[in-house]
Design a protein around this motif. Structure first.
Motif, PDB file in Angstrom:
ATOM      1  N   VAL A 143       3.624   3.002  -3.263  1.00  0.00           N
ATOM      2  CA  VAL A 143       3.728   1.917  -2.005  1.00  0.00           C
ATOM      3  C   VAL A 143       2.440   2.049  -1.715  1.00  0.00           C
ATOM      4  O   VAL A 143       1.665   2.482  -0.936  1.00  0.00           O
ATOM      5  N   ALA A 144       1.742   0.836  -2.094  1.00  0.00           N
ATOM      6  CA  ALA A 144       0.736  -0.346  -1.605  1.00  0.00           C
ATOM      7  C   ALA A 144       0.315  -0.671  -0.698  1.00  0.00           C
ATOM      8  O   ALA A 144       1.416  -0.798   0.289  1.00  0.00           O
ATOM      9  N   SER A 145      -0.930  -1.908  -0.839  1.00  0.00           N
ATOM     10  CA  SER A 145      -0.064  -3.372   0.511  1.00  0.00           C
ATOM     11  C   SER A 145      -1.764  -4.039  -0.219  1.00  0.00           C
ATOM     12  O   SER A 145      -3.417  -3.502  -0.281  1.00  0.00           O
ATOM     13  N   VAL A 146      -1.586  -5.457   0.040  1.00  0.00           N
ATOM     14  CA  VAL A 146      -2.274  -6.551   0.032  1.00  0.00           C
ATOM     15  C   VAL A 146      -3.080  -6.351   0.475  1.00  0.00           C
ATOM     16  O   VAL A 146      -4.635  -6.794   0.286  1.00  0.00           O
ATOM     17  N   ALA A 147      -3.280  -5.442   1.628  1.00  0.00           N
ATOM     18  CA  ALA A 147      -4.720  -4.602   2.303  1.00  0.00           C
ATOM     19  C   ALA A 147      -5.790  -4.533   1.641  1.00  0.00           C
ATOM     20  O   ALA A 147      -7.059  -4.273   2.066  1.00  0.00           O
ATOM     21  N   VAL A 183       4.357   3.858 -14.630  1.00  0.00           N
ATOM     22  CA  VAL A 183       4.041   3.714 -12.836  1.00  0.00           C
ATOM     23  C   VAL A 183       3.871   2.061 -12.494  1.00  0.00           C
ATOM     24  O   VAL A 183       3.469   1.001 -12.905  1.00  0.00           O
ATOM     25  N   TYR A 184       4.497   2.312 -11.343  1.00  0.00           N
ATOM     26  CA  TYR A 184       4.921   0.631 -10.607  1.00  0.00           C
ATOM     27  C   TYR A 184       4.036   0.700  -9.213  1.00  0.00           C
ATOM     28  O   TYR A 184       3.798   2.118  -8.768  1.00  0.00           O
ATOM     29  N   LEU A 185       2.912  -0.505  -9.413  1.00  0.00           N
ATOM     30  CA  LEU A 185       2.597  -0.134  -8.153  1.00  0.00           C
ATOM     31  C   LEU A 185       2.927  -1.578  -7.872  1.00  0.00           C
ATOM     32  O   LEU A 185       3.084  -2.486  -7.666  1.00  0.00           O
ATOM     33  N   ILE A 186       3.514  -1.393  -6.501  1.00  0.00           N
ATOM     34  CA  ILE A 186       3.839  -2.266  -5.159  1.00  0.00           C
ATOM     35  C   ILE A 186       2.909  -2.491  -3.913  1.00  0.00           C
ATOM     36  O   ILE A 186       2.382  -1.463  -3.431  1.00  0.00           O
ATOM     37  N   ASN A 187       2.412  -4.123  -4.273  1.00  0.00           N
ATOM     38  CA  ASN A 187       1.772  -4.140  -2.964  1.00  0.00           C
ATOM     39  C   ASN A 187       2.606  -5.308  -2.044  1.00  0.00           C
ATOM     40  O   ASN A 187       2.830  -6.583  -2.242  1.00  0.00           O
ATOM     41  N   PRO A 188       3.095  -5.141  -1.038  1.00  0.00           N
ATOM     42  CA  PRO A 188       3.456  -5.953  -0.325  1.00  0.00           C
ATOM     43  C   PRO A 188       3.010  -6.865   0.604  1.00  0.00           C
ATOM     44  O   PRO A 188       1.793  -6.448   1.189  1.00  0.00           O
ATOM     45  N   GLY A 189       2.990  -7.828   1.276  1.00  0.00           N
ATOM     46  CA  GLY A 189       2.628  -8.814   2.165  1.00  0.00           C
ATOM     47  C   GLY A 189       2.763  -7.795   3.670  1.00  0.00           C
ATOM     48  O   GLY A 189       3.458  -6.948   3.971  1.00  0.00           O
ATOM     49  N   PHE A 190       3.300  -8.866   5.029  1.00  0.00           N
ATOM     50  CA  PHE A 190       3.646  -8.486   6.162  1.00  0.00           C
ATOM     51  C   PHE A 190       5.139  -8.305   6.057  1.00  0.00           C
ATOM     52  O   PHE A 190       5.872  -9.080   5.480  1.00  0.00           O
ATOM     53  N   VAL A 191       5.257  -6.605   6.297  1.00  0.00           N
ATOM     54  CA  VAL A 191       6.555  -6.317   6.511  1.00  0.00           C
ATOM     55  C   VAL A 191       7.194  -6.279   7.659  1.00  0.00           C
ATOM     56  O   VAL A 191       6.341  -5.401   8.407  1.00  0.00           O
ATOM     57  N   GLN A 192       8.335  -6.346   8.156  1.00  0.00           N
ATOM     58  CA  GLN A 192       8.854  -6.006   9.196  1.00  0.00           C
ATOM     59  C   GLN A 192       9.291  -4.870   9.727  1.00  0.00           C
ATOM     60  O   GLN A 192      10.098  -3.875   9.434  1.00  0.00           O
ATOM     61  N   THR A 193       8.084  -4.007  10.209  1.00  0.00           N
ATOM     62  CA  THR A 193       8.035  -2.339  10.204  1.00  0.00           C
ATOM     63  C   THR A 193       7.928  -1.739  11.234  1.00  0.00           C
ATOM     64  O   THR A 193       7.023  -2.514  12.831  1.00  0.00           O
ATOM     65  N   SER A 194       8.252  -0.563  12.089  1.00  0.00           N
ATOM     66  CA  SER A 194       7.062  -0.317  13.380  1.00  0.00           C
ATOM     67  C   SER A 194       5.295  -0.136  12.647  1.00  0.00           C
ATOM     68  O   SER A 194       5.022   0.046  14.353  1.00  0.00           O
ATOM     69  N   LEU A 195       5.025  -0.084  11.689  1.00  0.00           N
ATOM     70  CA  LEU A 195       3.406  -0.154  11.769  1.00  0.00           C
ATOM     71  C   LEU A 195       2.906  -1.810  12.070  1.00  0.00           C
ATOM     72  O   LEU A 195       1.663  -1.470  12.811  1.00  0.00           O
ATOM     73  N   THR A 196       4.053  -2.946  11.497  1.00  0.00           N
ATOM     74  CA  THR A 196       3.592  -3.920  12.034  1.00  0.00           C
ATOM     75  C   THR A 196       3.300  -4.503  13.340  1.00  0.00           C
ATOM     76  O   THR A 196       2.792  -5.733  13.313  1.00  0.00           O
ATOM     77  N   ALA A 197       4.771  -4.013  14.182  1.00  0.00           N
ATOM     78  CA  ALA A 197       5.101  -3.930  14.513  1.00  0.00           C
ATOM     79  C   ALA A 197       3.615  -3.947  16.117  1.00  0.00           C
ATOM     80  O   ALA A 197       3.533  -4.708  17.364  1.00  0.00           O
ATOM     81  N   LYS A 198       2.736  -3.157  15.622  1.00  0.00           N
ATOM     82  CA  LYS A 198       1.684  -2.360  16.149  1.00  0.00           C
ATOM     83  C   LYS A 198      -0.016  -4.269  16.002  1.00  0.00           C
ATOM     84  O   LYS A 198      -1.032  -3.929  17.142  1.00  0.00           O
ATOM     85  N   ASN A 199       0.535  -4.989  15.284  1.00  0.00           N
ATOM     86  CA  ASN A 199      -0.499  -6.098  14.771  1.00  0.00           C
ATOM     87  C   ASN A 199      -0.297  -7.459  16.462  1.00  0.00           C
ATOM     88  O   ASN A 199       0.571  -7.290  16.726  1.00  0.00           O
ATOM     89  N   ASP A 200      -1.068  -7.614  16.806  1.00  0.00           N
ATOM     90  CA  ASP A 200      -1.467  -8.480  17.754  1.00  0.00           C
ATOM     91  C   ASP A 200      -1.787  -9.582  17.659  1.00  0.00           C
ATOM     92  O   ASP A 200      -2.152 -10.747  18.115  1.00  0.00           O
ATOM     93  N   PHE A 201      -1.729  -9.830  16.226  1.00  0.00           N
ATOM     94  CA  PHE A 201      -1.492 -12.060  15.281  1.00  0.00           C
ATOM     95  C   PHE A 201      -0.383 -12.399  14.827  1.00  0.00           C
ATOM     96  O   PHE A 201       0.229 -11.313  14.666  1.00  0.00           O
ATOM     97  N   THR A 202      -0.231 -13.527  14.348  1.00  0.00           N
ATOM     98  CA  THR A 202       0.328 -14.333  13.845  1.00  0.00           C
ATOM     99  C   THR A 202       0.594 -14.020  12.552  1.00  0.00           C
ATOM    100  O   THR A 202      -0.367 -13.920  12.162  1.00  0.00           O
ATOM    101  N   MET A 203       1.450 -12.977  11.978  1.00  0.00           N
ATOM    102  CA  MET A 203       1.544 -12.456  10.963  1.00  0.00           C
ATOM    103  C   MET A 203       2.180 -13.760   9.300  1.00  0.00           C
ATOM    104  O   MET A 203       4.545 -13.822   9.454  1.00  0.00           O
TER     105      MET A 203
END
Length: 258
Positions: A143-147, A183-203
């Motif tokens: 699990v990587a990320s679009v980031a 081998v599977y590469l997983i690139n999620p966008g924004f997901v509601q987690t404790s990590l994204t809860a730290k963001n102060d912008f609209t996701m």
């Protein structure tokens, strides 16, 4: 066109090890796999969180450990193999994230994030690969990320760590697919987690962990190499990545400094 990987359509009896299964995408994917009939080992540091995820699922194995402890990896792997008889799919889902601009990064925090997001994956690979290669089958999902698609402000350490995971998944595929592994590469966008809860912008296109887990399962069932979602968001980012720097940088700056 033939799928790049072995499609995982039948989960009944599949032996799965989810790293980072105490919350977020990892927890949701573990439940998704359990409901589909898989035997799932759930790993993270927080035992009580893992027990909550496993509750009501007799095929779940709570296997807590610190992913930064190399010896603990080997002990847990041996335990799971003894109980399950082997591992068919390992999912690397553990992550650390701190929103910070480049001038806010400190060496100690950066080192821990890189060790959690990237270093632990190398430790895990060195643990599980020998048995998978000897058997000539198995799957590795990262699990990587679009980031990781390109440099973005506020992801000063997280983004580079995810870019490295994308690169790692690509080279693993070239190395391991001819030897029978997927081998599977997983690139999620924004997901509601404790990590994204730290963001102060609209996701944009924010998804629940359950929706993310369903998207991952669909991607695994189709045998895709890259599983990215939600596509209305990730395809736009892919287009942005293809642009030359002269066009991309002004667009990113406009998004950050409207």
């Amino acid at each position: 066109m033939r799928p790049l990987n072995h499609p995982l359509r039948d989960w009944a009896g599949l032996r799965v090890w989810v790293i980072g299964a105490s919350s977020g995408i990892g927890a949701a994917l573990a439940v998704e796999a359990l409901l589909a009939g898989a035997r799932v080992a759930l790993s993270a540091r927080r035992t009580e969180r893992l027990q909550a995820v496993a509750s009501g699922h007799p095929q779940a194995l709570v296997a807590p450990f610190d992913i930064l402890d190399a010896q603990a990896w080997h002990a847990r792997h041996e335990q799971i193999c003894q109980l399950f008889g082997g591992i068919d799919l390992i999912v690397f889902c553990a992550a650390d994230y701190h929103p910070e601009r480049s001038w806010e990064v400190n060496a100690e925090g950066a080192a821990r994030t890189l060790q959690t997001n990237l270093g632990s994956v190398y430790t895990g690979l060195s643990t599980v690969l020998p048995a998978m290669l000897a058997r000539g089958s198995g799957g590795i999902a990262i699990v990587a990320s679009v980031a990781g698609y390109f440099g973005l402000p506020n992801a000063s350490v997280y983004g580079p760590s995810k870019a490295a995971l994308i690169n790692l998944a690509e080279l693993l595929y070239v190395d391991l697919r001819p030897r029978g592994l997927s081998v599977y590469l997983i690139n999620p966008g924004f997901v509601q987690t404790s990590l994204t809860a730290k963001n102060d912008f609209t996701m944009p296109a924010l998804q629940t962990p359950q929706a993310a887990a369903r998207a991952i399962r669909r991607g695994l069932a189709s045998g895709r190499f890259e599983i990215h979602f939600p596509r209305r968001f990730t395809l736009a980012l892919k287009f942005l990545r293809w642009l030359p720097y002269r066009l991309r940088f002004p667009l990113i700056s406009r998004l950050v400094h409207p």
